[in-house]
Motif scaffolding. Sequence first.
Motif, PDB file in Angstrom:
ATOM      1  N   GLU A  43       7.731  -3.224  22.407  1.00 11.99           N
ATOM      2  CA  GLU A  43       8.781  -3.086  21.407  1.00 11.99           C
ATOM      3  C   GLU A  43       8.279  -2.458  20.121  1.00 11.99           C
ATOM      4  O   GLU A  43       7.123  -2.624  19.747  1.00 11.99           O
ATOM      5  N   ILE A  44       9.184  -1.763  19.473  1.00  9.83           N
ATOM      6  CA  ILE A  44       8.872  -1.191  18.164  1.00  9.83           C
ATOM      7  C   ILE A  44       8.541  -2.333  17.206  1.00  9.83           C
ATOM      8  O   ILE A  44       9.300  -3.306  17.131  1.00  9.83           O
ATOM      9  N   PRO A  45       7.431  -2.241  16.510  1.00 10.33           N
ATOM     10  CA  PRO A  45       7.086  -3.351  15.624  1.00 10.33           C
ATOM     11  C   PRO A  45       8.099  -3.484  14.486  1.00 10.33           C
ATOM     12  O   PRO A  45       8.605  -2.497  13.968  1.00 10.33           O
ATOM     13  N   ALA A  46       8.373  -4.711  14.155  1.00  6.97           N
ATOM     14  CA  ALA A  46       9.291  -4.958  13.050  1.00  6.97           C
ATOM     15  C   ALA A  46       8.516  -4.861  11.736  1.00  6.97           C
ATOM     16  O   ALA A  46       7.569  -5.612  11.519  1.00  6.97           O
ATOM     17  N   ILE A  47       8.903  -3.909  10.917  1.00  4.73           N
ATOM     18  CA  ILE A  47       8.267  -3.780   9.609  1.00  4.73           C
ATOM     19  C   ILE A  47       9.196  -4.445   8.605  1.00  4.73           C
ATOM     20  O   ILE A  47      10.353  -4.065   8.465  1.00  4.73           O
ATOM     21  N   LYS A  48       8.689  -5.424   7.914  1.00  9.19           N
ATOM     22  CA  LYS A  48       9.508  -6.185   6.974  1.00  9.19           C
ATOM     23  C   LYS A  48       9.825  -5.345   5.734  1.00  9.19           C
ATOM     24  O   LYS A  48       8.929  -4.701   5.186  1.00  9.19           O
ATOM     25  N   PRO A  49      11.076  -5.321   5.316  1.00 10.11           N
ATOM     26  CA  PRO A  49      11.388  -4.556   4.103  1.00 10.11           C
ATOM     27  C   PRO A  49      10.608  -5.106   2.907  1.00 10.11           C
ATOM     28  O   PRO A  49      10.552  -6.319   2.719  1.00 10.11           O
ATOM     29  N   PRO A  50       9.997  -4.245   2.132  1.00  7.51           N
ATOM     30  CA  PRO A  50       9.252  -4.725   0.962  1.00  7.51           C
ATOM     31  C   PRO A  50      10.195  -5.331  -0.075  1.00  7.51           C
ATOM     32  O   PRO A  50      11.356  -4.952  -0.154  1.00  7.51           O
ATOM     33  N   VAL A  51       9.659  -6.262  -0.842  1.00  7.06           N
ATOM     34  CA  VAL A  51      10.513  -6.942  -1.805  1.00  7.06           C
ATOM     35  C   VAL A  51      10.288  -6.498  -3.247  1.00  7.06           C
ATOM     36  O   VAL A  51      11.175  -6.612  -4.079  1.00  7.06           O
ATOM     37  N   ASP A  52       9.103  -6.018  -3.550  1.00 14.59           N
ATOM     38  CA  ASP A  52       8.909  -5.548  -4.925  1.00 14.59           C
ATOM     39  C   ASP A  52       8.268  -4.153  -4.912  1.00 14.59           C
ATOM     40  O   ASP A  52       7.872  -3.650  -3.872  1.00 14.59           O
ATOM     41  N   GLU A  53       8.184  -3.554  -6.076  1.00 20.52           N
ATOM     42  CA  GLU A  53       7.802  -2.154  -6.141  1.00 20.52           C
ATOM     43  C   GLU A  53       6.347  -1.947  -5.723  1.00 20.52           C
ATOM     44  O   GLU A  53       6.021  -0.947  -5.089  1.00 20.52           O
ATOM     45  N   GLU A  55       4.618  -3.590  -3.520  1.00 15.86           N
ATOM     46  CA  GLU A  55       4.553  -3.616  -2.072  1.00 15.86           C
ATOM     47  C   GLU A  55       5.225  -2.373  -1.489  1.00 15.86           C
ATOM     48  O   GLU A  55       4.743  -1.791  -0.518  1.00 15.86           O
ATOM     49  N   ALA A  56       6.319  -1.971  -2.107  1.00 14.80           N
ATOM     50  CA  ALA A  56       7.111  -0.874  -1.559  1.00 14.80           C
ATOM     51  C   ALA A  56       6.387   0.467  -1.633  1.00 14.80           C
ATOM     52  O   ALA A  56       6.683   1.373  -0.868  1.00 14.80           O
ATOM     53  N   THR A  57       5.457   0.598  -2.550  1.00 15.56           N
ATOM     54  CA  THR A  57       4.768   1.876  -2.697  1.00 15.56           C
ATOM     55  C   THR A  57       3.403   1.859  -2.015  1.00 15.56           C
ATOM     56  O   THR A  57       2.646   2.811  -2.125  1.00 15.56           O
ATOM     57  N   ASP A  58       3.111   0.783  -1.290  1.00 14.19           N
ATOM     58  CA  ASP A  58       1.816   0.654  -0.628  1.00 14.19           C
ATOM     59  C   ASP A  58       1.921   1.187   0.807  1.00 14.19           C
ATOM     60  O   ASP A  58       2.721   0.691   1.598  1.00 14.19           O
ATOM     61  N   TYR A  59       1.115   2.158   1.125  1.00 12.77           N
ATOM     62  CA  TYR A  59       1.169   2.788   2.437  1.00 12.77           C
ATOM     63  C   TYR A  59       0.847   1.796   3.553  1.00 12.77           C
ATOM     64  O   TYR A  59       1.282   1.958   4.689  1.00 12.77           O
ATOM     65  N   VAL A  99       8.386  10.643  -0.992  1.00 13.60           N
ATOM     66  CA  VAL A  99       9.406   9.630  -0.694  1.00 13.60           C
ATOM     67  C   VAL A  99       9.120   8.358  -1.489  1.00 13.60           C
ATOM     68  O   VAL A  99      10.009   7.614  -1.864  1.00 13.60           O
ATOM     69  N   ARG A 100       7.829   8.152  -1.759  1.00 14.93           N
ATOM     70  CA  ARG A 100       7.351   7.079  -2.624  1.00 14.93           C
ATOM     71  C   ARG A 100       7.365   5.717  -1.949  1.00 14.93           C
ATOM     72  O   ARG A 100       6.511   4.894  -2.234  1.00 14.93           O
ATOM     73  N   PHE A 101       8.337   5.480  -1.071  1.00 14.96           N
ATOM     74  CA  PHE A 101       8.408   4.188  -0.392  1.00 14.96           C
ATOM     75  C   PHE A 101       8.178   4.406   1.102  1.00 14.96           C
ATOM     76  O   PHE A 101       9.098   4.821   1.819  1.00 14.96           O
ATOM     77  N   PRO A 102       6.963   4.139   1.579  1.00 11.67           N
ATOM     78  CA  PRO A 102       6.655   4.405   2.992  1.00 11.67           C
ATOM     79  C   PRO A 102       7.599   3.703   3.961  1.00 11.67           C
ATOM     80  O   PRO A 102       7.845   4.200   5.046  1.00 11.67           O
ATOM     81  N   TYR A 103       8.132   2.563   3.541  1.00  7.33           N
ATOM     82  CA  TYR A 103       9.090   1.860   4.398  1.00  7.33           C
ATOM     83  C   TYR A 103      10.262   2.780   4.765  1.00  7.33           C
ATOM     84  O   TYR A 103      10.753   2.768   5.892  1.00  7.33           O
TER      85      TYR A 103
END
Lengths: 413, 437
Positions: A43-53, A55-59, A99-103
Amino acid sequence: MTYTTMERTAHVARRLGLGTASAAATPEEAMAAAFDTSADLAEIPAIKPPVDEDEATDYQVVVPGLLWWVERMAAAERPLEERMSWFWHDHFAIHARKVRFPYLAWQNHLTIRSHALGNFADLLTAMSTDPAMLIYLDTVRSTAKNPNENFARELMELHTLGTGTYTQTDVTEAARAMTGWVVKLPFARRTGYSLFDDAPDWESLFVPRRWDGGTKTVLGESGNFGMADMVDLLLDHPATAGFVTAKLYRELVGLEPPSTEVDRLAAQFQHDYDIRALATAIVESPAFLSDAAIRAKVRTPLEKLTATLGAFGGAVDIRSIQLLDITGFVPFTAPNPAGYPEGAVLTGPHRTVHTLDLALLVPDPPPELSVPEVFAALGVRDVSSASADVVESAPSAAHRIALAIGSPEFALI
Amino acid sequence: MSDQSPTCPIVTRRQFITGLGAAVSLGVAGGYGLGLWRKDPGVTNPVTATPATTAPTTLPIGSIGQSMAERTLVILEMGGGNDGLSMVVPHANDRYYDLRSSTAIGDPLELDNEIGLHPALVGLAARYEAGQVALIEGVGYPDPDLSHFVSMETWWTAHASGPTASGWLGRYLDAAAGPRQPLAGISIGPGPSRAMLGDTSFSVSIQDASGLSPAVAPWIDDVDELMGAWSGFAQAGPDEDPKLAPLRFAIASAAQARDQLAAAIGGEMEAGGRRRGRARVENFMGLAAQLVVALEEPSVIYVHGWGDFDTHQGQLNRHGDLMSQLDAALDGFWTTLDDAGAMEDVAVLTTSEFGRRALDNGSGTDHGTAGTQLLMGPGVRGGRYGEPPSLASLDPAGNVTHTVDFRSAYATVLDGWLGVDADTVLGGTFERLDVYV
């Protein structure tokens, strides 16, 4: 130059997939295997949506997804799905840094994957409001007051029509139509991102007050156009089917298509935009198995890596990403909106030498294989006597594998 | 290419392509073809379509001036669109502060009563005072397209429009170096720069101080032995698949370049590694200096892959950081050369695909038109060139109008510094700046 049946079979696997050499005995078997998407896979791994900036900008957020993707590319199952997922990733290129947010880059990939062998109209529609794409091509910054032409231009030039079919005025007018789109983030940011609490995080959102609602004239049609109208206009334009058809033909056959062939294939494609049907029609054309098509393309660093992984069963870990980085082929990092480099540029000294790095992916100790076995594992069946001699003279099994990876035969698909 | 001699592994790019044409049948580019350097499916036939749109590429090899043969031009590409107005600040212009309400540079290093340098450019300011820096203001190209992509294409090819195959420095290398000097043109960055792509010349690319050495698996005990064996792939056998020829050529030229670099730099190539982020341009320029000192051959070194200048947001901090990196990179570069007594033969020219929008957007600046170039070196007559674009009369999008064609700097270094016929390389005549006297 004529090739053996084994080399023709290998050719099918190389072109229609990205990874492991085909176990098929004939080209026809290899084709059937490539189109088969029935295999049940991890299965495609579930990537959790980041909660703060931060985390969101961390590759690192998407590294598990990236590793899964590379492993899928290297696998023997569902090869055409992987070939097409990469083809569209390259066609609708993005760069995670902008894109800045790898998610969002990861979500973009999942969207592309879901349409990879599906319908181009659906894929284009999805890309037109894809959050990563909206950021990458500056649409989130494009407002009625200050429209940005970036996406409008690339949408026509690179994604649908190709150059020479539209004017600068079409770009300017299309940019107006494409205003109003933003991306909802779970934290506060500046212009171009919405703070509306009621919208789902990490999705795109249409904000009417940012949209230019006036009349635009694009490609000879006038109306109160918005983004969806632009997509419709481009899908209705006769150049789109021909442009995409010719590009996929180059991808799969490796040759420039005759215009009559493009016309023939595009007529059906424009009718239904069925990607699987188009790929089938291209592969069934005689050119696909012709001598001219075999070894007509330079193997990309990504294709070298996934084929090496597939050949020797090496584990996929962060080293794979590091090795792709050395040769500039990490997913989500296209050098420009036209996608990744191809052809002669891939044979420059840097990438040529660093092909040998891929031996790092072979398990230690390396398997004891004869020269034909090493090449066969790598999906090369017709080996020149000169190249065989070089590999034969190697002092050890380890050197044989490294040299075969660096051979001229392996550098072509 | 079964007649290829093992002692003469370098074939020209033209032969490369011709060999390929034979292999794939003429007019069918397959995955190759210079036109596909930039993937532009609009170019339906890259191999045969390109000559009609490119400038002549067959200058006599002797056309390079004898006294200029030792000279090196280093191009430093500032990708993403460098904000010229923050690098060279019009501090006396009230209109600048009106337009840049959130991004104005308040404390520039004043050079005269009109302009000053970004405060991070301390080393550059000192070199300006020493008369070694030419500032070229108002540089742009006609009918600017605000796309990075189109603008970079324009700067790389030096053609204002239309698909072309060769880069401007590739055409220079065709004229001045030809196929026999694989190290005449070196790209430092993530691959060969498109600007360095020629028809007959070959440009090497490296991206770190480890040069052209592979990272080998632990079970490979002797990397030199492996590379020695690997270079054997350069030799074709009888009656083999002709499609292998371009790859044999690629291996031959890579092996040769590796040997030359190893002979010139030796153990130092093992140092360094692959640092990221802030140190990137410093590393690249440091490697450029190292190559200038160590090698006879380089005529052009193209440093690229430093692409963080697209400052739509957070410009003050981000651009300020980039200016610090620039100053450190240039300082390190010139210091290395000075220590080695090799400054005199080097010039540095910066490029960027566009300047940024005159009116800021509250935190950064959007894509714009004209920008500012630096041309540095002991051979330069320092000072201001070009003309600052008017901030009073902007176009409807809020952009300035360029005052200097981007090919002026190219023409200036081509015939003023490198000593070739710039008009032929550029396919037209462009105003020379009075930098070399």
